[in-house]
Motif scaffolding. Sequence first.
Motif, mmCIF file in Angstrom:
data_model
loop_
_atom_site.group_PDB
_atom_site.id
_atom_site.type_symbol
_atom_site.label_atom_id
_atom_site.label_comp_id
_atom_site.label_asym_id
_atom_site.label_seq_id
_atom_site.Cartn_x
_atom_site.Cartn_y
_atom_site.Cartn_z
ATOM 1 N N LYS A 55 0.830 -1.198 0.000
ATOM 2 C CA LYS A 55 0.000 0.000 0.000
ATOM 3 C C LYS A 55 0.867 1.251 0.000
ATOM 4 O O LYS A 55 0.448 2.302 -0.446
ATOM 5 C CB LYS A 55 -0.915 0.024 1.228
ATOM 6 C CG LYS A 55 -2.001 -1.014 1.205
ATOM 7 C CD LYS A 55 -2.893 -0.846 2.421
ATOM 8 C CE LYS A 55 -4.012 -1.853 2.423
ATOM 9 N NZ LYS A 55 -4.884 -1.671 3.589
ATOM 10 N N PHE A 56 2.071 1.137 0.514
ATOM 11 C CA PHE A 56 3.013 2.252 0.622
ATOM 12 C C PHE A 56 3.509 2.631 -0.772
ATOM 13 O O PHE A 56 3.849 1.752 -1.565
ATOM 14 C CB PHE A 56 4.197 1.828 1.500
ATOM 15 C CG PHE A 56 5.143 2.932 1.873
ATOM 16 C CD1 PHE A 56 4.847 3.796 2.918
ATOM 17 C CD2 PHE A 56 6.326 3.109 1.182
ATOM 18 C CE1 PHE A 56 5.724 4.807 3.276
ATOM 19 C CE2 PHE A 56 7.200 4.116 1.515
ATOM 20 C CZ PHE A 56 6.897 4.970 2.575
ATOM 21 N N HIS A 60 -4.159 6.941 7.748
ATOM 22 C CA HIS A 60 -3.372 7.970 8.430
ATOM 23 C C HIS A 60 -1.978 7.484 8.825
ATOM 24 O O HIS A 60 -1.006 8.230 8.705
ATOM 25 C CB HIS A 60 -4.138 8.494 9.649
ATOM 26 C CG HIS A 60 -5.434 9.123 9.265
ATOM 27 N ND1 HIS A 60 -6.634 8.485 9.470
ATOM 28 C CD2 HIS A 60 -5.710 10.298 8.665
ATOM 29 C CE1 HIS A 60 -7.608 9.255 9.020
ATOM 30 N NE2 HIS A 60 -7.080 10.361 8.517
ATOM 31 N N LEU A 61 -1.887 6.275 9.289
ATOM 32 C CA LEU A 61 -0.581 5.739 9.691
ATOM 33 C C LEU A 61 0.362 5.629 8.482
ATOM 34 O O LEU A 61 1.531 6.006 8.557
ATOM 35 C CB LEU A 61 -0.751 4.378 10.371
ATOM 36 C CG LEU A 61 0.493 3.773 11.000
ATOM 37 C CD1 LEU A 61 1.066 4.705 12.065
ATOM 38 C CD2 LEU A 61 0.169 2.423 11.613
ATOM 39 N N LEU A 62 -0.151 5.135 7.360
ATOM 40 C CA LEU A 62 0.679 5.048 6.157
ATOM 41 C C LEU A 62 1.058 6.432 5.643
ATOM 42 O O LEU A 62 2.192 6.643 5.195
ATOM 43 C CB LEU A 62 -0.049 4.270 5.055
ATOM 44 C CG LEU A 62 -0.066 2.760 5.197
ATOM 45 C CD1 LEU A 62 -0.932 2.132 4.117
ATOM 46 C CD2 LEU A 62 1.339 2.202 5.146
ATOM 47 N N ALA A 63 0.128 7.387 5.713
ATOM 48 C CA ALA A 63 0.439 8.750 5.271
ATOM 49 C C ALA A 63 1.544 9.345 6.136
ATOM 50 O O ALA A 63 2.499 9.946 5.626
ATOM 51 C CB ALA A 63 -0.817 9.622 5.326
ATOM 52 N N GLY A 64 1.426 9.176 7.433
ATOM 53 C CA GLY A 64 2.460 9.675 8.345
ATOM 54 C C GLY A 64 3.796 8.989 8.110
ATOM 55 O O GLY A 64 4.847 9.637 8.125
ATOM 56 N N ALA A 65 3.751 7.680 7.887
ATOM 57 C CA ALA A 65 4.988 6.936 7.611
ATOM 58 C C ALA A 65 5.624 7.417 6.311
ATOM 59 O O ALA A 65 6.846 7.576 6.232
ATOM 60 C CB ALA A 65 4.694 5.439 7.537
#
Length: 128
Positions: free
Chosen positions: A33-34, A97-102
């Motif tokens: 997804k990243f 949100h976690l992937l966006a932040g990462a």
Amino acid sequence: MKPMILVALGGAAGAVGRYKLSGWVLHHSVSWKFPLGTFCVNVLGCLIAGILAGMIAKHDLFSPDTRLLLFTGLLGGFTTFSAFGLETLYLLKRSEHLLAGANVLFSILAAMMALWIGFELAGTGSRP
């Protein structure tokens, strides 16, 4: 007119390089997804920018025209921070949100590390 031609030629080569590299990475990370393709292009672009800038700082290499071709053209066409922003926004809109932040954190940290390594590889030490 000459500066525009240099930027256009470098930009075309950089854009093709970005397309090929990010496509290759995407092909090998389809299930992720990243946004790994853009991430790799941004980090590699920063590494190359660091090496070139370090060589210029240490050895005063490259004419102004060559610098324009390499930095504004080639690297400008290669790096993809506009795609980075758009992909991060899409992650946020999908509530990832976690992937966006990462993506933001790792992109910035890895890019800064790549720039530092590039300067070191060019032998400039701590001199900017």
